[in-house]
Design a protein around this motif. Structure first.
Motif, PDB file in Angstrom:
ATOM      1  N   GLY A 139       0.814  -1.196   0.000  1.00 22.90           N
ATOM      2  CA  GLY A 139       0.000   0.000   0.000  1.00 22.90           C
ATOM      3  C   GLY A 139       0.854   1.255   0.000  1.00 22.90           C
ATOM      4  O   GLY A 139       1.851   1.335   0.711  1.00 22.90           O
ATOM      5  N   ASP A 140       0.458   2.227  -0.802  1.00 29.11           N
ATOM      6  CA  ASP A 140       1.164   3.510  -0.857  1.00 29.11           C
ATOM      7  C   ASP A 140       0.554   4.421   0.212  1.00 29.11           C
ATOM      8  O   ASP A 140      -0.476   5.062  -0.017  1.00 29.11           O
ATOM      9  CB  ASP A 140       1.028   4.107  -2.256  1.00 29.11           C
ATOM     10  N   LEU A 141       1.189   4.473   1.377  1.00 28.55           N
ATOM     11  CA  LEU A 141       0.640   5.205   2.519  1.00 28.55           C
ATOM     12  C   LEU A 141       1.054   6.663   2.516  1.00 28.55           C
ATOM     13  O   LEU A 141       2.085   7.038   1.962  1.00 28.55           O
ATOM     14  CB  LEU A 141       1.098   4.567   3.836  1.00 28.55           C
ATOM     15  N   ALA A 142       0.246   7.489   3.150  1.00 32.07           N
ATOM     16  CA  ALA A 142       0.597   8.887   3.373  1.00 32.07           C
ATOM     17  C   ALA A 142      -0.070   9.350   4.665  1.00 32.07           C
ATOM     18  O   ALA A 142      -1.173   8.909   5.014  1.00 32.07           O
ATOM     19  CB  ALA A 142       0.155   9.770   2.212  1.00 32.07           C
ATOM     20  N   ARG A 143       0.611  10.218   5.374  1.00 32.29           N
ATOM     21  CA  ARG A 143       0.101  10.745   6.644  1.00 32.29           C
ATOM     22  C   ARG A 143      -0.745  11.992   6.398  1.00 32.29           C
ATOM     23  O   ARG A 143      -0.449  12.807   5.536  1.00 32.29           O
ATOM     24  CB  ARG A 143       1.284  11.089   7.560  1.00 32.29           C
ATOM     25  N   ARG A 144      -1.822  12.131   7.177  1.00 29.95           N
ATOM     26  CA  ARG A 144      -2.663  13.317   7.093  1.00 29.95           C
ATOM     27  C   ARG A 144      -3.004  13.793   8.494  1.00 29.95           C
ATOM     28  O   ARG A 144      -3.355  12.993   9.363  1.00 29.95           O
ATOM     29  CB  ARG A 144      -3.956  13.014   6.330  1.00 29.95           C
ATOM     30  N   ASP A 145      -2.858  15.082   8.743  1.00 32.82           N
ATOM     31  CA  ASP A 145      -3.224  15.672  10.021  1.00 32.82           C
ATOM     32  C   ASP A 145      -4.728  15.930  10.045  1.00 32.82           C
ATOM     33  O   ASP A 145      -5.296  16.496   9.107  1.00 32.82           O
ATOM     34  CB  ASP A 145      -2.469  16.984  10.252  1.00 32.82           C
ATOM     35  N   VAL A 146      -5.378  15.520  11.123  1.00 34.95           N
ATOM     36  CA  VAL A 146      -6.826  15.720  11.273  1.00 34.95           C
ATOM     37  C   VAL A 146      -7.087  16.397  12.605  1.00 34.95           C
ATOM     38  O   VAL A 146      -6.381  16.176  13.596  1.00 34.95           O
ATOM     39  CB  VAL A 146      -7.572  14.372  11.203  1.00 34.95           C
ATOM     40  N   PRO A 147      -8.104  17.261  12.689  1.00 34.07           N
ATOM     41  CA  PRO A 147      -8.417  17.938  13.955  1.00 34.07           C
ATOM     42  C   PRO A 147      -9.047  16.978  14.957  1.00 34.07           C
ATOM     43  O   PRO A 147      -9.652  15.968  14.592  1.00 34.07           O
ATOM     44  CB  PRO A 147      -9.404  19.022  13.526  1.00 34.07           C
ATOM     45  N   THR A 148      -8.897  17.300  16.228  1.00 31.95           N
ATOM     46  CA  THR A 148      -9.506  16.522  17.309  1.00 31.95           C
ATOM     47  C   THR A 148     -10.383  17.426  18.157  1.00 31.95           C
ATOM     48  O   THR A 148     -10.401  18.652  17.987  1.00 31.95           O
ATOM     49  CB  THR A 148      -8.422  15.873  18.192  1.00 31.95           C
ATOM     50  N   ALA A 149     -11.120  16.821  19.079  1.00 24.93           N
ATOM     51  CA  ALA A 149     -12.023  17.590  19.928  1.00 24.93           C
ATOM     52  C   ALA A 149     -11.264  18.580  20.801  1.00 24.93           C
ATOM     53  O   ALA A 149     -11.783  19.655  21.137  1.00 24.93           O
ATOM     54  CB  ALA A 149     -12.840  16.643  20.809  1.00 24.93           C
ATOM     55  N   SER A 150     -10.022  18.249  21.141  1.00 26.40           N
ATOM     56  CA  SER A 150      -9.231  19.136  21.985  1.00 26.40           C
ATOM     57  C   SER A 150      -8.616  20.285  21.191  1.00 26.40           C
ATOM     58  O   SER A 150      -8.054  21.212  21.769  1.00 26.40           O
ATOM     59  CB  SER A 150      -8.118  18.343  22.664  1.00 26.40           C
ATOM     60  N   GLY A 151      -8.709  20.217  19.881  1.00 25.66           N
ATOM     61  CA  GLY A 151      -8.118  21.252  19.041  1.00 25.66           C
ATOM     62  C   GLY A 151      -6.715  20.937  18.579  1.00 25.66           C
ATOM     63  O   GLY A 151      -6.212  21.555  17.637  1.00 25.66           O
ATOM     64  N   ALA A 152      -6.039  19.968  19.210  1.00 26.85           N
ATOM     65  CA  ALA A 152      -4.688  19.567  18.809  1.00 26.85           C
ATOM     66  C   ALA A 152      -4.792  18.592  17.636  1.00 26.85           C
ATOM     67  O   ALA A 152      -5.619  17.676  17.665  1.00 26.85           O
ATOM     68  CB  ALA A 152      -3.961  18.918  19.972  1.00 26.85           C
ATOM     69  N   PRO A 153      -4.002  18.802  16.605  1.00 27.91           N
ATOM     70  CA  PRO A 153      -4.089  17.897  15.444  1.00 27.91           C
ATOM     71  C   PRO A 153      -3.562  16.508  15.774  1.00 27.91           C
ATOM     72  O   PRO A 153      -2.656  16.343  16.577  1.00 27.91           O
ATOM     73  CB  PRO A 153      -3.216  18.597  14.398  1.00 27.91           C
ATOM     74  N   ALA A 154      -4.156  15.526  15.151  1.00 30.77           N
ATOM     75  CA  ALA A 154      -3.682  14.147  15.250  1.00 30.77           C
ATOM     76  C   ALA A 154      -3.406  13.650  13.843  1.00 30.77           C
ATOM     77  O   ALA A 154      -3.891  14.217  12.855  1.00 30.77           O
ATOM     78  CB  ALA A 154      -4.714  13.272  15.944  1.00 30.77           C
ATOM     79  N   SER A 155      -2.621  12.589  13.740  1.00 26.72           N
ATOM     80  CA  SER A 155      -2.247  12.060  12.423  1.00 26.72           C
ATOM     81  C   SER A 155      -2.901  10.719  12.178  1.00 26.72           C
ATOM     82  O   SER A 155      -3.021   9.884  13.079  1.00 26.72           O
ATOM     83  CB  SER A 155      -0.724  11.901  12.332  1.00 26.72           C
ATOM     84  N   GLU A 156      -3.358  10.548  10.952  1.00 28.93           N
ATOM     85  CA  GLU A 156      -3.849   9.255  10.510  1.00 28.93           C
ATOM     86  C   GLU A 156      -3.142   8.896   9.206  1.00 28.93           C
ATOM     87  O   GLU A 156      -2.672   9.770   8.477  1.00 28.93           O
ATOM     88  CB  GLU A 156      -5.356   9.277  10.306  1.00 28.93           C
ATOM     89  N   PHE A 157      -3.053   7.594   8.921  1.00 30.52           N
ATOM     90  CA  PHE A 157      -2.360   7.124   7.731  1.00 30.52           C
ATOM     91  C   PHE A 157      -3.385   6.561   6.753  1.00 30.52           C
ATOM     92  O   PHE A 157      -4.176   5.677   7.109  1.00 30.52           O
ATOM     93  CB  PHE A 157      -1.317   6.068   8.095  1.00 30.52           C
ATOM     94  N   LEU A 158      -3.363   7.092   5.552  1.00 29.27           N
ATOM     95  CA  LEU A 158      -4.285   6.666   4.511  1.00 29.27           C
ATOM     96  C   LEU A 158      -3.550   5.806   3.494  1.00 29.27           C
ATOM     97  O   LEU A 158      -2.396   6.071   3.155  1.00 29.27           O
ATOM     98  CB  LEU A 158      -4.893   7.884   3.813  1.00 29.27           C
ATOM     99  N   ALA A 159      -4.232   4.795   2.988  1.00 33.47           N
ATOM    100  CA  ALA A 159      -3.658   3.912   1.971  1.00 33.47           C
ATOM    101  C   ALA A 159      -4.270   4.246   0.623  1.00 33.47           C
ATOM    102  O   ALA A 159      -5.495   4.281   0.479  1.00 33.47           O
ATOM    103  CB  ALA A 159      -3.917   2.454   2.323  1.00 33.47           C
ATOM    104  N   PHE A 160      -3.420   4.516  -0.358  1.00 30.02           N
ATOM    105  CA  PHE A 160      -3.874   4.820  -1.704  1.00 30.02           C
ATOM    106  C   PHE A 160      -3.582   3.607  -2.588  1.00 30.02           C
ATOM    107  O   PHE A 160      -3.451   2.492  -2.098  1.00 30.02           O
ATOM    108  CB  PHE A 160      -3.185   6.093  -2.206  1.00 30.02           C
ATOM    109  N   ASP A 161      -3.494   3.806  -3.882  1.00 33.37           N
ATOM    110  CA  ASP A 161      -3.241   2.684  -4.777  1.00 33.37           C
ATOM    111  C   ASP A 161      -1.968   1.950  -4.380  1.00 33.37           C
ATOM    112  O   ASP A 161      -0.999   2.551  -3.922  1.00 33.37           O
ATOM    113  CB  ASP A 161      -3.112   3.182  -6.220  1.00 33.37           C
ATOM    114  N   ASP A 162      -1.991   0.623  -4.573  1.00 36.09           N
ATOM    115  CA  ASP A 162      -0.792  -0.174  -4.311  1.00 36.09           C
ATOM    116  C   ASP A 162       0.328   0.231  -5.265  1.00 36.09           C
ATOM    117  O   ASP A 162       0.080   0.687  -6.380  1.00 36.09           O
ATOM    118  CB  ASP A 162      -1.090  -1.658  -4.474  1.00 36.09           C
ATOM    119  N   THR A 163       1.547   0.042  -4.821  1.00 40.41           N
ATOM    120  CA  THR A 163       2.707   0.374  -5.640  1.00 40.41           C
ATOM    121  C   THR A 163       3.691  -0.781  -5.605  1.00 40.41           C
ATOM    122  O   THR A 163       3.644  -1.634  -4.713  1.00 40.41           O
ATOM    123  CB  THR A 163       3.372   1.673  -5.142  1.00 40.41           C
TER     124      THR A 163
END
Length: 246
Positions: A139-163
């Motif tokens: 999987g071709d992964l990439a990190r993305r910052d997402v907001p949280t209830a506390s206002g501090a950003p958190a990171s999640e990893f998304l999988a795109f097309d296989d490579t």
């Protein structure tokens, strides 16, 4: 990219030769392998042998002489890691985690440290070393910052097309014949990959959605490793070979 294309063509050529020779072979083995895997890179623990996930695959050998075999394998190897499992305080504070899967096809040579002849009828046990050319799909992964209830950003990893990429296997094992037609083995296997993005730390996809670009992290000068330690069971058959001409 040109180097990768050349390696792919070389691998396909060797695979074709192996299949043709296997069909005509005098003694060969087919079977399965089941094992545990872990990853070492920019996320999580950096211990080389630390089983995390369970993988499986198929295995074939052409015993070309008493000291070496041509070997083909295909395996599904899941990998995952979590920063809280690391002993590094900075990683623990960062708290990244990811999951991915590696689908590998490998072709190479297995060398036994002393003679291995399944036609003697005697009980044998030999250590061996395997290496070759490995093509991997992941999987071709990439990190993305997402907001949280506390206002501090958190990171999640998304999988795109296989490579696709390449890897070099370094496998040390031991095997023994447990019956007339069965061989069981155990091996410790390390794979050095030609990519730094098994963990999403260095995305190579230039068409990432908004919010995922330029989020590289970790040591971008080192590629990722993954490990697969497996039990193998093969069934052997074929006529007694003549080793006199090789």
């Amino acid at each position: 990219m040109q180097t990768l294309m050349i390696m792919r063509k070389t691998f396909l050529t060797l695979l074709t030769i192996f299949v043709v020779q296997l069909i005509q072979a005098q003694t060969y083995e087919v079977g399965a392998m089941l094992g545990v895997s872990n990853y070492v890179g920019d996320v999580g623990n950096t211990t080389f042998i630390r089983p995390q996930d369970t993988g499986f695959g198929i295995l074939a050998r052409w015993n070309r002489s008493r000291r070496h075999s041509f070997r083909f394998s295909a395996a599904y190897i899941p990998i995952s890691a979590s920063d809280p499992d690391s002993s590094d305080p900075l990683r623990q504070q960062r708290a990244y985690s990811f999951e991915n899967s590696v689908k590998e096809i490998s072709l190479g040579i297995e060398y036994t440290f002393w003679e291995w002849d399944l036609h003697t009828g005697e009980k044998q046990m030999v250590p061996y070393l395997y290496t070759g050319i490995t093509v991997i799909n992941h999987g071709d992964l990439a990190r993305r910052d997402v907001p949280t209830a506390s206002g501090a950003p958190a990171s999640e990893f998304l999988a795109f097309d296989d490579t696709w990429s390449m890897a070099i296997p370094i496998v040390l094992g031991i095997k023994t014949n447990i019956a007339r037609h069965f061989v069981v083995g155990f091996e410790l296997g390390a794979r050095y990959s030609f990519t730094d993005n098994l963990d999403g730390s260095n995305p190579e996809n230039l068409n990432l959605p908004l919010g995922t670009a330029n989020l590289n992290f970790g040591n971008l000068n080192n590629n990722d490793w993954y490990f697969f330690n497996a039990l193998t069971l093969t069934y052997t058959f074929g006529r007694r070979p003549c080793y006199c001409n090789f």
